[in-house]
Design an enzyme around this catalytic site. Structure first.
Site, mmCIF file in Angstrom:
data_model
loop_
_atom_site.group_PDB
_atom_site.id
_atom_site.type_symbol
_atom_site.label_atom_id
_atom_site.label_comp_id
_atom_site.label_asym_id
_atom_site.label_seq_id
_atom_site.Cartn_x
_atom_site.Cartn_y
_atom_site.Cartn_z
ATOM 1 N N ARG A 85 31.813 44.315 53.985
ATOM 2 C CA ARG A 85 31.943 45.751 52.805
ATOM 3 C C ARG A 85 30.425 45.931 52.817
ATOM 4 N NH1 ARG A 85 34.222 45.630 46.972
ATOM 5 N NH2 ARG A 85 32.149 44.502 46.464
ATOM 6 N N ASN B 222 40.715 46.071 41.110
ATOM 7 C CA ASN B 222 39.915 45.885 40.096
ATOM 8 C C ASN B 222 39.263 47.220 39.393
ATOM 9 O OD1 ASN B 222 40.452 43.123 40.860
ATOM 10 N ND2 ASN B 222 38.618 42.972 41.975
ATOM 11 N N ASP B 223 38.901 47.888 40.534
ATOM 12 C CA ASP B 223 38.199 49.268 40.108
ATOM 13 C C ASP B 223 39.416 50.298 40.096
ATOM 14 O OD1 ASP B 223 35.641 48.977 39.608
ATOM 15 O OD2 ASP B 223 35.289 48.420 41.768
ATOM 16 N N GLU C 46 39.654 52.723 45.880
ATOM 17 C CA GLU C 46 39.759 52.175 44.537
ATOM 18 C C GLU C 46 39.073 53.085 43.300
ATOM 19 O OE1 GLU C 46 36.623 48.907 44.680
ATOM 20 O OE2 GLU C 46 35.395 50.112 46.021
ATOM 21 N N HIS D 247 29.603 28.741 36.388
ATOM 22 C CA HIS D 247 29.389 27.494 37.459
ATOM 23 C C HIS D 247 30.287 26.421 37.198
ATOM 24 C CE1 HIS D 247 25.840 29.798 39.199
ATOM 25 N NE2 HIS D 247 26.841 30.249 39.994
ATOM 26 N N ARG E 31 36.011 47.520 33.157
ATOM 27 C CA ARG E 31 36.554 46.089 33.648
ATOM 28 C C ARG E 31 35.787 45.000 32.972
ATOM 29 N NH1 ARG E 31 35.161 46.027 39.983
ATOM 30 N NH2 ARG E 31 35.239 43.868 39.770
ATOM 31 N N CYS F 217 43.096 44.226 48.255
ATOM 32 C CA CYS F 217 41.813 42.933 47.962
ATOM 33 C C CYS F 217 41.344 42.672 46.791
ATOM 34 C CB CYS F 217 40.825 43.082 48.646
ATOM 35 S SG CYS F 217 39.669 44.533 48.514
ATOM 36 N N ARG G 7 31.812 40.288 50.291
ATOM 37 C CA ARG G 7 31.079 41.056 49.248
ATOM 38 C C ARG G 7 29.282 40.975 49.693
ATOM 39 N NH1 ARG G 7 35.169 39.331 45.275
ATOM 40 N NH2 ARG G 7 36.109 41.287 44.358
#
Ligand code: PEP
Ligand code: MG
Length: 635
Positions: free
Chosen positions: A360, A482-483, A459, A217, A493, A530, A324
């Site tokens: 998604r 990413n995946d 993915e 954060h 990952r 993405c 997401r």
């Protein structure tokens, strides 16, 4: 532009034996928020509130519970107060504070605390500390070195909530950072969202924290507030002392303690160049995203919170390419209702209309933990009951989400995307359930769009191999690198020590992207990408060369990627892709692409408005190093 300070072995020096820190100590951390600042340090100590462990008698239980509730109210009021004082603008900060507010009043936490007071007769402070510790443990052991950044952050969130409640209960409510009478660099072990936000009105010129990642954060809020930050700077508290002059380089992820005059001068001019660069980029955000030869490339945003939708538009996004939704299920014990979800999706769709929004369906499991699902422990969660598999095994939960999405489609251009599809059967099953959700929405008398495009994430390697088959039934593709990198290269990952090997430039990944782009083109199915790869300027030019014309990324990266693509031609991108596909290692690909484009993209690769060449930069500025601090989650 040189790294003028001696780098001691391991990146830091042991604390000095005399009272003053030696000159020019270099500390390495993670680039949390871009920019360079120079100023005196204010070292903030550990924020943990001290409390006494007491047992309470049965007659005191009610009073103790009331004390807890009052502390919760006070804590929430204080966070609201901080939130109200924030300058209007950086919506991400408000979204984070809202989430923090929800967590402070989370019924799962408060039930647990109240039970400890009632059943175990513990005083409120003790009960809060224990309950938070137990919830923190649900995220796994605290000391695992290679933890997923997202999980580490959620554990920190719980610690912050615990600390805030303890401070209210013990009356230790002084601000951890005192009022500043001059611009200062705040150095702390970690800062809660409320602490970071409370400093906005103070002349804080930079943040340094010992722990944290790019997705912590402090980093997110510092980026939204445009304050340079270096996070994860391991030994900062043992080396920096209040009053030391420090250079905080949020571009390189470095701190120089007690720098020489020359270092200060260089840092100041580097900071000024970065500011000029960032302002220039943002002012061009409404320019169309077209390559030098006029080929349009659509840039969309990846978002998680409704408030981020506006942030995405502010950065020039042409829509939301990836929403997401798993965050709706996280940090709670009960499932979100259809209406609750509908309101959230509708807010995003309306905020972005008439631009499209791709929602998604939930991707819970794997690295995305959600207590509301009460998932069984698995040996290999990334290969377990995750995403679409989980959705199909819990049709009632999935149908609730689908109905909410279908209802939100009445308010704008909404598309539905399914994560982790590994076979065409899964897509067929989802389509069947979507049909049922539509019928149920109709039967309940709600409005909806007549047609809702249903697409899939690519993915998993099997989806790449079967892309031509999937293209007959999916209405769009979005490649999730990413995946895809994780499953293709067999690299977790979340494993930081292996992260350098998980390169998006690996020829296997590039070949897969080309294969998917070709299958999509043959079947005339729109294809986007993405994964975090899209927010890397060098990767983005390669992706255009591989045939992609739509990229979705974290909102903050959009102006930079747009600028990069406006400077290159499709022919150059295609030549680079051809050359890359002929190479055999990730390093050689990256080097070759950097060699081709660094002269054109130098400022974008280093984050400063500065002339230069790749060769010249390579000596002292790690041109690629800064690009590859792409965090795993966003990532
Ligand atoms: C991906 O895997 O590339 C992706 C975009 O999805 P997530 O990061 O949410 O798994
Ligand atoms: Mg994914």
């Amino acid at each position: 532009m040189s790294t003028h300070t001696p780098t001691p072995p391991g990146g830091t020096r042991p604390p000095p034996s005399d009272a003053s820190t030696p000159r020019g100590v270099l500390l390495k951390g993670i680039a949390g928020s871009p920019g360079v600042a120079v100023g005196p340090a204010l070292v903030v100590g550990d924020t943990k509130a001290a409390y006494a462990r007491r047992h309470v008698s049965s007659t005191q239980i009610e009073a103790e519970t009331a004390r807890l509730r009052q502390a919760v109210e006070e804590a929430r009021r204080r966070v609201r107060e901080v939130s109200a004082k924030l300058p209007s603008g950086p919506l991400e900060t408000n979204a984070i504070l809202d989430a923090y507010l929800t967590m402070i009043g989370d019924p799962m936490l408060l039930d647990r605390v109240e039970r400890k007071i009632r059943d175990e007769r513990k005083c409120a402070e003790w009960a809060v500390a224990q309950a938070c510790e137990e919830i923190g443990k649900m995220f796994g052991p605290a000391d695992a070195a290679d933890r997923d950044a997202y999980i580490v952050e959620r554990r920190h969130d719980i610690e912050f909530v615990c600390d805030r409640l303890l401070r209210e209960l013990t009356g230790d409510t002084k601000q951890i950072v005192p009022r500043l009478d001059q611009p200062m660099v705040v150095v702390a072990r970690d800062l809660s969202p409320a602490d970071t936000a409370a400093m906005v009105r103070e002349p804080v010129i930079a943040f340094v924290t010992e722990i944290g990642t790019r997705t912590s954060h402090t980093a997110i809020m510092a980026r939204a507030l445009e304050i340079p930050a270096v996070v994860g700077a391991g030994d900062a508290l043992s080396i920096v002392r209040t009053g030391d002059t420090v250079v905080v380089d949020g571009l390189r992820g470095e701190i120089v303690v007690n720098p020489s005059e020359m270092t200060v001068e260089e840092a100041r001019s580097r900071g000024a160049r970065h500011l000029a660069f960032a302002r220039g980029l943002l002012s061009a955000r409404n320019q169309p995203c077209v390559t030098r030869d006029g080929e349009p490339v659509s840039l969309k945003a990846n978002v998680e919170l409704p408030a981020e939708a506006i942030l995405a538009l502010d950065h020039g996004a042409e829509g939301i390419g990836l929403y997401r939704t798993e965050f709706i299920y996280i940090d709670r014990t009960t499932m979100p209702s259809e209406t609750e979800q509908y309101e959230l999706y509708r807010a995003v769709v309306e905020a972005v209309a008439p631009r499209p929004v791709t929602l998604r369906t939930f991707d819970i499991g794997g690295d995305k933990f959600a207590s509301s699902f009460q998932l069984p422990a698995e040996m290999n969660p990334a290969l377990g009951l995750r995403a679409v598999r989980l959705a199909l095994s819990r049709p009632e939960v999935f149908l609730t989400q689908l109905r909410a999405m279908v209802r939100a489609s009445a308010h704008g251009d909404l598309r539905i995307m399914v994560p982790m599809v590994a076979s065409v059967q899964e897509l067929r099953e989802v389509r069947r359930l979507l049909g049922r959700a539509m019928q149920e929405v109709d039967a309940a008398g709600h409005k909806r769009s007549r047609h809702i495009p249903l697409g899939i994430m690519i993915e998993v390697p099997s989806a790449v191999v079967m892309a031509d088959v999937l293209a007959r039934e999916a209405e769009f593709f979005s490649i999730g690198t990413n995946d895809l990198i994780q499953y293709t290269l067999a690299i977790d990952r979340g494993n930081r020590s292996l992260a350098p090997l998980a390169s998006p430039f690996h020829p296997a990944i590039l070949r897969m992207i080309r294969q998917v782009a070709r299958a999509a083109s043959v079947h005339q199915v729109p294809v986007a990408l993405c994964g975090a790869m899209a927010s890397d300027p060098l990767a983005a030019v390669l992706l255009v060369g591989l045939g992609l014309r739509e990229l979705s990324m974290e909102a903050a990266a959009i102006p930079e990627i747009k600028e990069a693509l406006r400077r290159v031609s499709t022919a150059e991108c295609e030549r680079a892709a051809e050359a890359a596909l002929a190479l055999d290692t990730a390093d050689s690909v990256e080097e070759a692409v950097a060699g081709m484009f660094a002269p054109t993209l130098y400022d974008l690769l280093t984050g400063t408005a500065e002339e230069g060449t790749y060769g010249a930069a390579a000596d002292d500025t790690d041109v690629r190093g800064m690009m590859h601090t792409i965090p795993d989650h966003e990532e």
